[in-house]
Scaffold this active site. Structure first.
Site, PDB file in Angstrom:
ATOM      1  N   ASP A 116       0.860  -1.184   0.000  1.00 25.71           N
ATOM      2  CA  ASP A 116       0.000   0.000   0.000  1.00 25.71           C
ATOM      3  C   ASP A 116       0.898   1.236   0.000  1.00 25.71           C
ATOM      4  O   ASP A 116       2.128   1.102  -0.047  1.00 25.71           O
ATOM      5  CB  ASP A 116      -0.950  -0.017   1.210  1.00 25.71           C
ATOM      6  CG  ASP A 116      -2.305   0.600   0.869  1.00 25.71           C
ATOM      7  OD1 ASP A 116      -2.322   1.763   0.412  1.00 25.71           O
ATOM      8  OD2 ASP A 116      -3.338  -0.065   1.061  1.00 25.71           O
ATOM      9  N   HIS A 138      -3.028   3.049  -4.696  1.00 32.89           N
ATOM     10  CA  HIS A 138      -2.345   2.707  -3.420  1.00 32.89           C
ATOM     11  C   HIS A 138      -0.937   2.187  -3.689  1.00 32.89           C
ATOM     12  O   HIS A 138      -0.540   1.137  -3.181  1.00 32.89           O
ATOM     13  CB  HIS A 138      -3.171   1.677  -2.651  1.00 32.89           C
ATOM     14  CG  HIS A 138      -4.410   2.264  -2.018  1.00 32.89           C
ATOM     15  ND1 HIS A 138      -4.345   3.181  -1.001  1.00 32.89           N
ATOM     16  CD2 HIS A 138      -5.729   2.056  -2.254  1.00 32.89           C
ATOM     17  CE1 HIS A 138      -5.586   3.522  -0.632  1.00 32.89           C
ATOM     18  NE2 HIS A 138      -6.443   2.865  -1.381  1.00 32.89           N
ATOM     19  N   GLU A 186      -9.954   2.540  -5.108  1.00 33.72           N
ATOM     20  CA  GLU A 186      -9.553   3.918  -4.820  1.00 33.72           C
ATOM     21  C   GLU A 186      -8.384   4.374  -5.684  1.00 33.72           C
ATOM     22  O   GLU A 186      -7.348   4.787  -5.169  1.00 33.72           O
ATOM     23  CB  GLU A 186      -9.188   4.045  -3.329  1.00 33.72           C
ATOM     24  CG  GLU A 186     -10.378   3.741  -2.430  1.00 33.72           C
ATOM     25  CD  GLU A 186     -10.056   3.882  -0.932  1.00 33.72           C
ATOM     26  OE1 GLU A 186     -10.967   4.266  -0.197  1.00 33.72           O
ATOM     27  OE2 GLU A 186      -8.937   3.596  -0.517  1.00 33.72           O
TER      28      GLU A 186
END
Ligand code: TNX
Length: 767
Positions: A200, A273, A337
């Protein structure tokens, strides 16, 4: 299905059985305290008898054909911690483990039979035997130094084939020892999938030999944010933080998990990410950097460049090293995301859109995922991705992990794709489990034990045929606010046990009160296992509702057995001499209500408190021009005039949120009255996309037709709650109109620039 005699009972008998199940198993661990014990997750069928099986140091166990010795090793670990000795293998033993898939037809199922002379566990397969032993662990009873098990007959199998728990080791790193303890716990509660979130923005945690800078740079960050991300300005601890698992360690963990019938699904995040990877290999980002491993939480605009071939080469090379470590058929490639800001401005990404005849950046995301899927398919693997992989078209064989809601999962099943349900609203264990102000810092949200437990993965929208694509359910443990295993355990236990029961237990056998009973019995075992579990689940919770005559009604609840609530209305600490709570409290005056729950003279848990502000608007009619959205009160208005102010955690159900829309509310006081003060609370957290309005106005009217503006405000300076209290020249009015002009689109340079701002308000105040 062939069944042993004991299971020929009627439905009604089954019901009685479920409710009496917990009253019979006695356990007494080291603290010499007698406790009852049940099994979590609740088995499919259980019956008890009066017989008792006694363990002695000469009790032995026989392993039927093909039974893996690991089954025994695992059981003996628990057994020895209780008894001080281990069971030995012997052909003529009183404990028999067997596999028989004709007797037990369901995969992972087992039959456990305990008589005075024998214990027998028959599994459909290796896993079934293993799960039978996990149930036996929970039934062991120690008294006066002797270990016994009460006679029982259990027939059991799981409801879902996929029973998952996720752990994010990027935001905080958990050492191999902690991971192994974690795996033991998953196994004990019959969870069979560990979703290991390995990469991440804040750290890359798996060794990739071809890219040494992933270890040298990406695995570390310069420092870590202190407190919650919503606080502004951000503060940092100044300490370098990080770590990673070597491939040898990963192999050992995978083996350890396999021995416990747990499949590990690694997640290598893409295309978003990705900041930690970009910090080491900046050429993989659209702008070329420089980038830094993230030091705070959130979503970052810098993602892998989808126009650069090197990105794909890099990720394929990474996967080439990851795949041999993980036998899992499924590989998680993230997909969530991923802001499209950089792709929009990147010539390479735009060229790719042209060359591949894609419509936009969403289709570019889909191209990215589809291309990686093809690569993995060629290596014999299938992909799982978060629900955003539906954007711009689903890759052909992808399984969708539905997290933003249940819609993603439902959409996937309609396209005949497999789905795993993990909606944040119900099963995010990084959210708060309690609204008490002293609760340990958490991500946000509110997923109390009862809410997790009552989550039903097969929603009504799924017709019989589509339901079969729901492979199971998973709870997620994002670790932004879990800096240590101790903190993580406080967040995950006992809610993980609720997840286990959603995943394993037949729907008709689920009962929250019964689960709580078994959970209370489970406390000594959790202690023995040295788990820092929260045991606050019987504390007082509340609901503020509108009474029949439009007054504010405070309802208090506690699941404490034999619990009686006492309360005060003058801010003093409640005791046995305070008012006894009965049914509900009608709130007629401003002030603080405090309450505590007692069993006899013993108080349980923390003191509950809630402040009320009673004014002229309480319980009055409110009309909203635009409806609030998301989890912020769509479809009701009472919360705006219930006397309760939304808290800084904005997870208490009090706030009204407008996503990109303006606030326009009219309060009807019912009669013309003299008014000298108007008020409203506004939440400003730019790091949560919550923006103050560009303009706030109050208008008053006597007839509901002609309004006069009496107040306006454009500056809201406080990060957090801005309390607007406008003292105006007294006017006679019946209607109050409050308007808040939404900030609209979040401006460049701000967190999640380009997205719609939320306008968050609570409580319309009229005096
Ligand atoms: C969303 S869930 C994320 C994570 C965060 C989490 C915090 C998902 C696929 N993405 O990156 O850690 O929210 O609750």
């Amino acid at each position: 299905m062939p069944m042993i005699n004991l299971f020929y009972f009627r439905k009604s008998a089954l019901k009685t059985l479920c409710s009496t199940l917990c009253c019979w198993m006695l356990i007494n661990y080291a603290n010499a305290q007698i406790k009852e014990q049940g099994i979590i997750p609740q088995p499919f069928k259980v019956e008890k008898t009066k017989a008792v099986f006694n363990f002695t140091p000469s009790t032995s166990i026989s392993l039927g054909e093909g039974i893996d010795i690991n089954n025994l090793i695992f059981f003996n670990q628990y057994f020895q911690s209780l008894s001080g000795y281990q069971l030995k293998v012997n052909k003529k033993a009183t404990i028999n483990l067997n596999i028989d898939s004709t007797k037990v037809t369901q995969p992972e199922g087992y039959i456990l039979w305990v008589t005075a002379k024998q214990i027998s566990i028959t599994g459909h397969d290796q896993a079934g035997v293993f799960y039978g032993l996990q149930s036996l662990v929970q039934l062991l009873h120690k008294a006066n130094g002797k270990i016994t098990v009460q006679g029982t007959a259990i027939e059991d199998h799981p409801r879902f084939a996929y029973r998952g728990m996720h752990l994010d080791v990027s935001r905080h790193f958990f050492k191999v020892e902690a991971i192994k303890k974690w795996i033991d716990l998953l196994a004990l509660y019959k969870i069979n999938t560990f979703h290991w979130h390995l990469t991440d923005d804040q750290g890359w945690r798996i060794e990739i030999k071809k890219y040494p800078l992933l270890q040298g740079i990406s695995a570390y960050r310069d420092e870590t944010i202190i407190g919650h991300k919503k606080d502004s300005p951000h503060r940092f601890d100044g300490k370098r933080y990080g770590g990673y698992y070597t491939q040898e360690e990963v192999k050992a963990v995978v083996k350890y998990a396999m021995e416990r019938h747990i499949n590990i699904i690694p997640e290598i995040e893409m295309p978003g990410h990705a900041l930690a990877a970009l910090a080491a290999y900046p050429q993989l980002g659209c702008t070329g950097g420089p980038y830094k491993t993230a030091t705070y939480w959130g979503i970052f605009d810098d993602v892998y460049c989808a126009g650069n071939e090197e990105t794909f080469t890099f990720l394929q090379n990474v996967l080439d090293e990851v795949l041999p470590l993980f036998p899992s058929k499924y590989i998680h490639i993230g997909g969530d995301e991923c802001p499209k800001t950089k792709w929009k401005a990147c010539p390479k990404c735009q060229q790719r859109i042209k060359d591949e005849h894609l419509k936009d950046e969403h289709e570019l995301q889909s191209y990215f995922i589809g291309r990686m899927e093809k690569y993995l398919n060629n290596k014999g693997r299938q992909i799982i991705g978060w629900d955003e992989i539906l954007e711009g078209g689903l890759a052909p064989g992808a399984t969708v992990m539905s997290w933003t809601g249940e819609e993603g999962g439902i959409a996937a099943t309609k396209q005949h794709h497999n789905a795993i349900m993990t909606p944040e609203k119900y099963v995010y264990l990084d959210y708060y489990q309690s609204l008490y102000p002293s609760e340990q810092l958490a991500g946000g949200g509110y997923t109390p034990l009862s809410k997790v437990y009552n989550y039903e993965p097969i929603t009504q929208e799924l017709s019989g045929d589509e339901a079969k694509y729901i492979k199971g359910v998973q709870a997620n443990a994002w670790s932004e606010y879990m800096a240590s295993p101790t903190q993580a355990e406080r967040q995950l236990f006992p809610r993980m046990l609720a997840l286990a029961e959603i995943a394993w237990t037949a729907k008709e056998n689920k009962s929250y009160p019964n689960f709580l009973k078994r959970l209370r019995y489970e406390q000594p075992l959790l202690k023995i296992l040295n788990i820092n579990a929260a045991n606050t689940f019987d504390e007082i919770t509340d609901q503020v509702t509108e009474s029949a005559d439009r007054q504010v009604q405070l309802n208090l609840m506690s699941t404490l057995p034999g619990g009686q609530i006492y309360y005060t209305t003058n801010s003093t600490v409640p005791g046995l001499k305070s008012k006894k709570y009965n049914k509900y409290i009608i709130v007629t005056a401003s002030g603080k209500i405090k309450a505590a729950v007692f069993n006899g003279a013993k108080q349980y848990g923390r003191v509950y408190e809630k402040s009320f502000d009673v004014d002229k608007a309480i319980g009055k009619n409110v009309t909203l021009t635009n409806q609030p959205q998301g989890g912020y009160n769509p479809g009701n208005t009472f919360g705006l005039v219930n006397g309760v102010f939304g808290s800084k955690l904005y997870n208490d159900g009090q706030w009204y949120g407008f996503n990109g829309d303006d606030l326009e509310a009219v309060v009807d006081l019912g009669s013309v009255q003299k008014i000298s003060q108007l008020g409203i609370n506004i939440l400003k957290y730019h790091w949560q996309k919550m923006w103050e309005p560009q303009l706030l106005t109050f208008e008053t009217s006597a007839d509901g037709k002609t309004y006069t503006e009496v107040y306006r405000q454009t500056a809201f300076n406080d990060n957090g709650i801005n309390e607007v209290r406008a003292n105006i020249t007294p006017v006679q009015a019946r209607y109050i109109k409050v308007k808040g002009i939404n900030k609209g689109i979040i401006p460049p340079g701000e967190y999640i620039a380009g997205a719609k701002a939320w306008l968050m308000v609570d409580e319309l105040i009229v005096n």
